[in-house]
Design a protein around this motif. Structure first.
Motif, PDB file in Angstrom:
ATOM      1  N   LEU A  39       1.262  21.196  16.957  1.00  0.00           N
ATOM      2  CA  LEU A  39       2.755  20.994  15.460  1.00  0.00           C
ATOM      3  C   LEU A  39       2.793  21.354  14.499  1.00  0.00           C
ATOM      4  CD1 LEU A  39       0.187  19.743  13.472  1.00  0.00           C
ATOM      5  CD2 LEU A  39      -0.189  17.943  14.983  1.00  0.00           C
ATOM      6  N   THR A  40       3.189  21.273  13.143  1.00  0.00           N
ATOM      7  CA  THR A  40       3.584  22.048  11.899  1.00  0.00           C
ATOM      8  C   THR A  40       2.836  21.399  11.078  1.00  0.00           C
ATOM      9  OG1 THR A  40       5.494  23.414  13.146  1.00  0.00           O
ATOM     10  CG2 THR A  40       5.554  22.791  10.657  1.00  0.00           C
ATOM     11  N   MET A  41       2.076  22.392  10.127  1.00  0.00           N
ATOM     12  CA  MET A  41       1.818  21.609   9.046  1.00  0.00           C
ATOM     13  C   MET A  41       2.325  22.442   7.571  1.00  0.00           C
ATOM     14  SD  MET A  41      -2.108  20.998  10.085  1.00  0.00           S
ATOM     15  CE  MET A  41      -1.894  22.753  11.041  1.00  0.00           C
ATOM     16  N   GLN A  42       3.209  21.887   6.314  1.00  0.00           N
ATOM     17  CA  GLN A  42       3.507  22.584   6.027  1.00  0.00           C
ATOM     18  C   GLN A  42       4.195  21.919   4.583  1.00  0.00           C
ATOM     19  OE1 GLN A  42       7.840  23.118   7.346  1.00  0.00           O
ATOM     20  NE2 GLN A  42       8.798  20.844   6.312  1.00  0.00           N
ATOM     21  N   ASN A  43       3.685  22.626   3.266  1.00  0.00           N
ATOM     22  CA  ASN A  43       4.300  22.389   2.360  1.00  0.00           C
ATOM     23  C   ASN A  43       5.515  23.428   1.589  1.00  0.00           C
ATOM     24  OD1 ASN A  43       3.843  22.413  -0.585  1.00  0.00           O
ATOM     25  ND2 ASN A  43       1.510  21.815  -0.101  1.00  0.00           N
ATOM     26  N   THR A  44       6.266  22.920   1.244  1.00  0.00           N
ATOM     27  CA  THR A  44       8.243  23.242   1.277  1.00  0.00           C
ATOM     28  C   THR A  44       7.602  23.434  -0.494  1.00  0.00           C
ATOM     29  OG1 THR A  44       8.209  21.103   0.795  1.00  0.00           O
ATOM     30  CG2 THR A  44       8.858  22.019   2.776  1.00  0.00           C
ATOM     31  N   TYR A  45       6.538  23.048  -1.378  1.00  0.00           N
ATOM     32  CA  TYR A  45       6.667  23.141  -2.872  1.00  0.00           C
ATOM     33  C   TYR A  45       7.355  24.627  -3.453  1.00  0.00           C
ATOM     34  CZ  TYR A  45       5.165  23.383  -7.618  1.00  0.00           C
ATOM     35  OH  TYR A  45       5.912  23.126  -8.799  1.00  0.00           O
ATOM     36  N   GLY A  46       7.033  25.355  -2.680  1.00  0.00           N
ATOM     37  CA  GLY A  46       7.395  26.661  -3.286  1.00  0.00           C
ATOM     38  C   GLY A  46       6.548  27.325  -3.783  1.00  0.00           C
ATOM     39  N   PRO A  64       2.319  19.838  -5.281  1.00  0.00           N
ATOM     40  CA  PRO A  64       1.774  21.135  -6.258  1.00  0.00           C
ATOM     41  C   PRO A  64      -0.257  20.863  -6.505  1.00  0.00           C
ATOM     42  CG  PRO A  64       3.272  20.240  -7.691  1.00  0.00           C
ATOM     43  CD  PRO A  64       3.590  19.009  -6.363  1.00  0.00           C
ATOM     44  N   GLN A  65      -1.026  21.522  -6.428  1.00  0.00           N
ATOM     45  CA  GLN A  65      -1.867  21.700  -6.507  1.00  0.00           C
ATOM     46  C   GLN A  65      -1.709  20.875  -8.689  1.00  0.00           C
ATOM     47  OE1 GLN A  65      -3.562  23.829  -9.913  1.00  0.00           O
ATOM     48  NE2 GLN A  65      -5.025  22.506  -9.897  1.00  0.00           N
ATOM     49  N   SER A  66      -0.888  21.634  -9.427  1.00  0.00           N
ATOM     50  CA  SER A  66      -0.491  21.713 -10.769  1.00  0.00           C
ATOM     51  C   SER A  66      -0.665  20.091 -11.132  1.00  0.00           C
ATOM     52  CB  SER A  66       0.661  22.730 -11.289  1.00  0.00           C
ATOM     53  OG  SER A  66       2.065  22.166 -10.546  1.00  0.00           O
ATOM     54  N   THR A  67      -0.361  19.267 -10.482  1.00  0.00           N
ATOM     55  CA  THR A  67      -0.339  17.544 -10.390  1.00  0.00           C
ATOM     56  C   THR A  67      -0.853  16.933 -10.149  1.00  0.00           C
ATOM     57  OG1 THR A  67       2.153  18.006  -8.965  1.00  0.00           O
ATOM     58  CG2 THR A  67       2.521  17.945 -11.278  1.00  0.00           C
ATOM     59  N   ALA A  68      -1.269  17.147  -8.234  1.00  0.00           N
ATOM     60  CA  ALA A  68      -2.117  16.437  -7.466  1.00  0.00           C
ATOM     61  C   ALA A  68      -3.414  16.613  -7.407  1.00  0.00           C
ATOM     62  CB  ALA A  68      -1.339  16.534  -6.509  1.00  0.00           C
ATOM     63  N   GLY A  69      -3.717  17.935  -8.312  1.00  0.00           N
ATOM     64  CA  GLY A  69      -4.852  18.340  -7.294  1.00  0.00           C
ATOM     65  C   GLY A  69      -4.717  19.419  -6.699  1.00  0.00           C
ATOM     66  N   THR A  70      -5.869  20.286  -5.500  1.00  0.00           N
ATOM     67  CA  THR A  70      -6.004  21.045  -4.781  1.00  0.00           C
ATOM     68  C   THR A  70      -5.955  20.382  -3.712  1.00  0.00           C
ATOM     69  OG1 THR A  70      -6.904  22.872  -6.665  1.00  0.00           O
ATOM     70  CG2 THR A  70      -7.135  23.334  -3.593  1.00  0.00           C
ATOM     71  N   ALA A  71      -6.603  19.300  -3.738  1.00  0.00           N
ATOM     72  CA  ALA A  71      -7.184  18.147  -2.595  1.00  0.00           C
ATOM     73  C   ALA A  71      -6.111  17.533  -2.232  1.00  0.00           C
ATOM     74  CB  ALA A  71      -8.151  17.627  -1.715  1.00  0.00           C
ATOM     75  N   GLY A  72      -5.255  17.242  -3.285  1.00  0.00           N
ATOM     76  CA  GLY A  72      -3.807  16.132  -3.294  1.00  0.00           C
ATOM     77  C   GLY A  72      -2.604  16.898  -2.698  1.00  0.00           C
ATOM     78  N   SER A  73      -2.665  18.368  -3.222  1.00  0.00           N
ATOM     79  CA  SER A  73      -1.523  18.707  -2.423  1.00  0.00           C
ATOM     80  C   SER A  73      -0.975  18.764  -1.432  1.00  0.00           C
ATOM     81  CB  SER A  73      -1.202  20.065  -3.456  1.00  0.00           C
ATOM     82  OG  SER A  73      -2.676  21.325  -2.725  1.00  0.00           O
ATOM     83  N   ALA A  74      -2.421  19.326  -1.134  1.00  0.00           N
ATOM     84  CA  ALA A  74      -2.769  19.456   0.803  1.00  0.00           C
ATOM     85  C   ALA A  74      -1.699  18.340   1.950  1.00  0.00           C
ATOM     86  CB  ALA A  74      -4.348  19.574   0.907  1.00  0.00           C
ATOM     87  N   GLY A  93       5.150  28.832  -8.162  1.00  0.00           N
ATOM     88  CA  GLY A  93       4.677  27.742  -8.849  1.00  0.00           C
ATOM     89  C   GLY A  93       3.291  27.477  -8.984  1.00  0.00           C
ATOM     90  N   SER A  94       2.568  27.665  -7.870  1.00  0.00           N
ATOM     91  CA  SER A  94       1.082  26.099  -8.086  1.00  0.00           C
ATOM     92  C   SER A  94       1.132  26.655  -6.696  1.00  0.00           C
ATOM     93  CB  SER A  94       1.982  25.315  -8.843  1.00  0.00           C
ATOM     94  OG  SER A  94       0.515  24.411  -8.382  1.00  0.00           O
ATOM     95  N   GLN A  95      -0.219  26.563  -6.328  1.00  0.00           N
ATOM     96  CA  GLN A  95      -0.873  26.227  -5.300  1.00  0.00           C
ATOM     97  C   GLN A  95      -0.481  24.750  -4.733  1.00  0.00           C
ATOM     98  OE1 GLN A  95      -4.550  26.224  -7.171  1.00  0.00           O
ATOM     99  NE2 GLN A  95      -5.385  26.738  -4.837  1.00  0.00           N
ATOM    100  N   ALA A  96      -0.102  25.107  -3.540  1.00  0.00           N
ATOM    101  CA  ALA A  96       0.765  24.012  -2.605  1.00  0.00           C
ATOM    102  C   ALA A  96      -0.076  24.356  -0.498  1.00  0.00           C
ATOM    103  CB  ALA A  96       1.406  23.967  -2.975  1.00  0.00           C
ATOM    104  N   LEU A  97      -0.840  23.321  -0.744  1.00  0.00           N
ATOM    105  CA  LEU A  97      -1.201  23.870   0.539  1.00  0.00           C
ATOM    106  C   LEU A  97      -1.119  23.114   1.684  1.00  0.00           C
ATOM    107  CD1 LEU A  97      -4.087  24.369  -1.351  1.00  0.00           C
ATOM    108  CD2 LEU A  97      -5.619  23.041  -0.157  1.00  0.00           C
ATOM    109  N   ALA A  98      -0.709  23.695   3.403  1.00  0.00           N
ATOM    110  CA  ALA A  98      -1.050  23.132   4.350  1.00  0.00           C
ATOM    111  C   ALA A  98      -1.457  22.940   4.584  1.00  0.00           C
ATOM    112  CB  ALA A  98       0.335  24.331   5.167  1.00  0.00           C
ATOM    113  N   LEU A  99      -2.878  23.222   4.592  1.00  0.00           N
ATOM    114  CA  LEU A  99      -3.659  22.553   5.405  1.00  0.00           C
ATOM    115  C   LEU A  99      -5.103  22.824   4.826  1.00  0.00           C
ATOM    116  CD1 LEU A  99      -5.414  21.491   7.820  1.00  0.00           C
ATOM    117  CD2 LEU A  99      -5.660  24.523   8.971  1.00  0.00           C
ATOM    118  N   TYR A 100      -5.704  21.917   4.157  1.00  0.00           N
ATOM    119  CA  TYR A 100      -6.783  22.007   3.520  1.00  0.00           C
ATOM    120  C   TYR A 100      -8.019  21.501   4.690  1.00  0.00           C
ATOM    121  CZ  TYR A 100     -10.757  21.270  -0.186  1.00  0.00           C
ATOM    122  OH  TYR A 100     -11.642  21.114  -1.430  1.00  0.00           O
ATOM    123  N   ALA A 101      -8.719  22.692   4.833  1.00  0.00           N
ATOM    124  CA  ALA A 101      -9.370  22.635   6.330  1.00  0.00           C
ATOM    125  C   ALA A 101     -11.254  21.929   6.137  1.00  0.00           C
ATOM    126  CB  ALA A 101      -9.663  23.398   6.805  1.00  0.00           C
TER     127      ALA A 101
END
Length: 322
Positions: A111-118, A87-97, A120-128
């Motif tokens: 292919l698939t890009m996914q973030n399964t955090y769910g 999540p962004q809350s612990t890893a930062g926006t770029a770190g969550s991607a 409670g926080s920003q949690a990016l699959a793709l930061y373009a």
């Protein structure tokens, strides 16, 4: 929502030699077992083919790795999954991607890009974060802030083209200040079990840029309850007064989960009316029935808001599939 920082420095040093084609296979049958190792080895024009499997952890494509292609080997996007749960809350926006792509002229497909955090926080699959990026036959799966297009503060703008793909999320899950075209794609709003099932877009387009997010020839679907999902809200990133978001949803099929009243929403004290939100020639049970807060673009104006116009920039880039 926290405005992300754009990293411009290269994160990896490329080896001195490399073939033009690389195969990644988790079982050891390719040149590398991780996508990141293949990227580190790549040079401009390299095609990285990824065999079926689940690949854990963030994949970063530095700005120095322009012009590479990453593609699934089977043509079925669900066969190759890049996954993370930061999540962004612990890893930062770029770190969550799960995929953090800073490179220009890249293509990612199959292919698939996914973030399964769910929730409670920003949690990016793709930061373009690079210009002239193309995504075809991909899946982007997340919950909050699934897909970010961000070119840094100011009027400089990057461009991405997403074609025949799948994007899912619940809150602001297509967002940023880039010029983004989402074409012939399924956009799925997840059900939060609420009378407010979230917002599809959150554009922060700079006021000097005519084009922001275009959703065209696409299908917007639930399973959210009827009239509980907004098309978007107005994100003034960092409170910037000149972040006058621009979104057009055109010639798409809108499910009944889309709000009639309140399809465009305020955010952080800024009225949606300060942004540039429109629809054109949509169909489906969620298409406008004529409420005053569903602005419709005229045909004459829509002629200047095509996929090609959004992406042309000053160099005439045109990846659009007719």
């Amino acid at each position: 929502m926290i405005a992300p920082l754009l990293l411009v420095a290269s994160l990896f040093v490329a080896p001195t030699s490399l073939a033009a084609t690389i195969t990644v296979a988790a079982d050891g049958s390719g040149n590398y077992t991780t996508i990141q190792a293949a990227i580190s080895a790549a040079t401009t024009g390299t095609i990285i083919t990824v065999k079926p499997g689940t690949y854990q952890g963030q994949v970063q494509i530095p700005a120095s790795k322009s012009g590479i292609t990453i593609q699934g080997s089977t043509g079925t996007s669900g066969d190759i999954v890049i996954t993370g749960n930061k999540p962004q809350s612990t890893a930062g926006t770029a770190g969550s991607a799960t995929v953090y792509n800073l490179a220009a002229n890249t293509t990612i497909k199959g292919l698939t890009m996914q973030n399964t955090y769910g929730e409670g926080s920003q949690a990016l699959a793709l930061y373009a974060a690079g210009d002239r990026q193309t995504y075809r036959n991909v899946q982007m799966k997340g919950y909050q802030d699934t897909f970010l297009s961000w070119g840094g503060t100011g009027s400089s703008q990057i461009r991405q083209y997403v074609y025949k793909s799948y994007i899912e999320g619940a809150v602001d899950f297509i967002y940023g200040n880039g010029a983004v075209v989402i074409d012939s794609t399924t956009i799925k709003s997840l059900d939060r079990g609420s009378s407010n099932n979230g917002y599809i877009t959150a554009a922060a387009t700079n006021a000097s840029n005519a084009y922001g997010i275009l959703i065209t020839r696409s299908t917007l679907q639930g399973p959210s309850a009827a009239q509980t999902v907004a098309l978007g809200r107005c994100w003034h990133a960092g409170g910037a007064a000149d972040a006058i978001g621009q979104v057009l949803v055109r010639e798409s099929t809108l499910g009944g989960h889309i709000r009639q009243a309140g399809a465009w929403q305020d955010m952080s004290g800024f009225s949606w009316k300060t942004c540039r939100f429109n629809e054109y020639a949509n169909t489906g049970s969620g298409a406008s029935t004529g409420t005053s807060d569903r602005p419709q673009m005229s045909a004459s104006t829509a002629a200047n808001y095509t996929s090609q116009k959004y992406l042309a920039g000053s160099d005439g880039w045109n990846p659009v599939v007719s």
